[in-house]
Design an enzyme around this catalytic site. Structure first.
Site, PDB file in Angstrom:
ATOM      1  N   LYS A  38       0.845  -1.210   0.000  1.00 36.53           N
ATOM      2  CA  LYS A  38       0.000   0.000   0.000  1.00 36.53           C
ATOM      3  C   LYS A  38       0.874   1.252   0.000  1.00 36.53           C
ATOM      4  CE  LYS A  38      -0.334  -0.388   5.053  1.00 36.53           C
ATOM      5  NZ  LYS A  38      -1.136  -0.971   6.146  1.00 36.53           N
ATOM      6  N   ARG A 136     -10.478  -0.701  15.143  1.00 34.26           N
ATOM      7  CA  ARG A 136     -10.304   0.175  13.994  1.00 34.26           C
ATOM      8  C   ARG A 136     -11.271  -0.266  12.909  1.00 34.26           C
ATOM      9  NH1 ARG A 136      -4.390   0.762  11.212  1.00 34.26           N
ATOM     10  NH2 ARG A 136      -4.938  -1.264  10.343  1.00 34.26           N
ATOM     11  N   TYR A 264      12.686  31.593   5.929  1.00 37.05           N
ATOM     12  CA  TYR A 264      11.410  32.264   6.184  1.00 37.05           C
ATOM     13  C   TYR A 264      11.229  32.619   7.654  1.00 37.05           C
ATOM     14  CZ  TYR A 264       9.642  31.162   1.507  1.00 37.05           C
ATOM     15  OH  TYR A 264       9.442  31.097   0.165  1.00 37.05           O
ATOM     16  N   MET A 313       9.133  24.839   1.105  1.00 37.92           N
ATOM     17  CA  MET A 313       8.422  23.866   0.276  1.00 37.92           C
ATOM     18  C   MET A 313       9.403  23.025  -0.550  1.00 37.92           C
ATOM     19  SD  MET A 313       5.370  24.363  -2.517  1.00 37.92           S
ATOM     20  CE  MET A 313       4.364  25.308  -1.384  1.00 37.92           C
TER      21      MET A 313
HETATM   22  C1  LIG Z   1      -0.317  -1.974   6.862  1.00 37.93           C
HETATM   23  C2  LIG Z   1      -0.827  -3.282   7.324  1.00 37.93           C
HETATM   24  C3  LIG Z   1       0.031  -4.386   7.510  1.00 37.93           C
HETATM   25  C4  LIG Z   1       1.542  -4.287   7.392  1.00 37.93           C
HETATM   26  O1  LIG Z   1       2.091  -3.917   8.651  1.00 37.93           O
HETATM   27  P1  LIG Z   1       3.679  -3.795   8.865  1.00 37.93           P
HETATM   28  O2  LIG Z   1       3.810  -3.400  10.283  1.00 37.93           O
HETATM   29  O3  LIG Z   1       4.138  -2.720   7.931  1.00 37.93           O
HETATM   30  O4  LIG Z   1       4.270  -5.107   8.530  1.00 37.93           O
HETATM   31  C5  LIG Z   1      -0.531  -5.610   7.810  1.00 37.93           C
HETATM   32  N1  LIG Z   1      -1.877  -5.740   7.981  1.00 37.93           N
HETATM   33  C6  LIG Z   1      -2.718  -4.693   7.865  1.00 37.93           C
HETATM   34  C7  LIG Z   1      -4.180  -4.901   8.086  1.00 37.93           C
HETATM   35  C8  LIG Z   1      -2.231  -3.432   7.550  1.00 37.93           C
HETATM   36  O5  LIG Z   1      -3.075  -2.399   7.459  1.00 37.93           O
END
Ligand SMILES: *Cc1c(COP(=O)(O)O)cnc(C)c1O
Length: 368
Positions: A38, A136, A264, A313
């Protein structure tokens, strides 16, 4: 290795192979490996990372959102892709591109069934997510009967896996809580499977789960940060290799008299003669303002040069009063020796944040 001549994120695929092999060595032969790619593979380059891992025979991929899965399909990735956090608005696209949804509540579960039915799909693979304490995303333990009764009514979906996520797998002070999550997940899975005539895969470990809780590997593990070279502990960090190095160059050097200011809002005031270097990387590239005013640093000629004044920036200014260097010299923001995690720690954040923040403006250079 050639010196950087502009700001560049170098991605070392040999380090990726090393990390994959190391993490795999922690698993039994029958445990499958899901690579979490991701957020552009944690700021690297999702297509490059996924293509390389596909060649290494990874079993599954996961992304957070549907559009990330579409991008992987567009770049030719053929292995199954789990979408961890899909929205019903994208279910049709998700199905068109053979992506597999995490279904985490009655609302998305029913919307998904509605969509697959409309598209006349049979046994479409889905993943049922349970909340075991992170609070979550996920169904609750007492939703099992509801899900099972729905599953008996339809043949449009098939449960490819049941999974959950640990809240504190890297924190050994929370072992008791983590063990209770593992137990809850085991009992949910048992009940679920005993009521189906096929066996979905079970998975709950992220990287730290893989390293700290071998008893919870189940049928598959999901690794993100470990593949990119961080193990969330000093010991494990030594077993892994950061795959990304962020480099830049010195654009210009200034000689500053006592009392002059830099940047700045005149945030840096010189208390004596000093020398500064201007580097072409700023908050639009992922170096947040919190790294300014002496918190963060870059490496020039093997020495730490602290970031002075406010991060702009497109630029930062660093103190090179005591560092021999010239305009055009290479600058290291992080690499395998001066790690992203150490830099992140200067502002009380974590490796995950700094590496995923590196913006798309920065050129990626792949090292094979
Ligand atoms: C992002 C994520 C992972 C990966 O976690 P890491 O700590 O980066 O290995 C695994 N499972 C879910 C549901 C996630 O959202």
């Amino acid at each position: 290795m050639l010196k950087a001549r502009e700001t560049v994120l170098e991605i070392d695929l040999n380090a990726l192979t090393h990390n994959f092999e190391y993490l795999k060595s922690k698993l039994s032969d029958s445990t499958k490996f899901l690579a979490v790619v991701k957020a552009f593979a944690y700021g690297n380059d999702a297509a490059t990372i996924a293509t390389h891992l596909e060649q290494l025979d990874v079993d599954y991929f996961a992304v957070a959102y549907t559009n990330e899965g579409v991008a992987l399909r567009d770049s030719g990735v053929t292995k199954p892709i789990l979408v961890l956090h899909p929205q019903p608005a994208n279910f049709k696209t998700l199905i068109d591109r053979c992506l597999e949804p995490s279904l985490y509540s009655a609302r998305v579960f029913n919307k998904f069934i509605e969509t697959v039915n409309k598209l006349n799909q049979k046994h479409y693979p889905v993943h049922i997510k349970f909340n075991t304490g992170l609070n979550r995303l996920g169904f609750w333990k007492n939703d099992v009967d509801y899900i099972l009764s729905k599953l008996k009514e339809v043949d449009s979906i098939k449960v490819a896996s049941i999974f959950s996520h640990l809240a504190a797998s890297e924190d050994l002070n929370e072992q008791e809580f983590t063990k209770s999550q593992i137990e809850t997940f085991s009992s949910i899975s048992k009940k679920f499977i005993s009521n189906l005539d096929y066996k979905p895969k079970l998975h709950m470990c992220n990287t730290s789960g893989i390293l700290n809780y071998p008893e919870a590997h189940f049928d598959m593990v999901r690794s993100g940060i470990g593949l990119y070279g961080f193990g969330n502990s000093p010991e494990e960090n030594t077993n892994l290799k950061p795959i990304a190095s962020l480099k830049s160059v010195i654009s210009q050097i200034h000689l500053i008299e006592k009392g002059e200011t830099v940047g700045y809002n005149r945030a840096f005031k010189s208390s004596g003669f000093s020398k500064t270097a201007t580097i072409p990387i700023g908050h639009a590239d992922g170096i947040g303002r919190q790294y300014g005013n002496g918190n963060g640093y870059v490496i020039i000629n093997k020495q730490k040069a602290s970031i002075i004044g406010n991060v702009c920036m497109d630029m930062i200014m660093v103190d090179i009063t005591n560092i021999p260097c010239n305009e055009g010299d290479e600058v290291i923001i992080f690499d395998q020796k001066y790690t992203a995690e150490e830099l992140a720690n200067t502002t009380n954040t974590i490796s995950y944040e700094i590496i995923t923040s590196i913006s798309q403006r920065i050129k990626r250079k792949i090292i094979k």
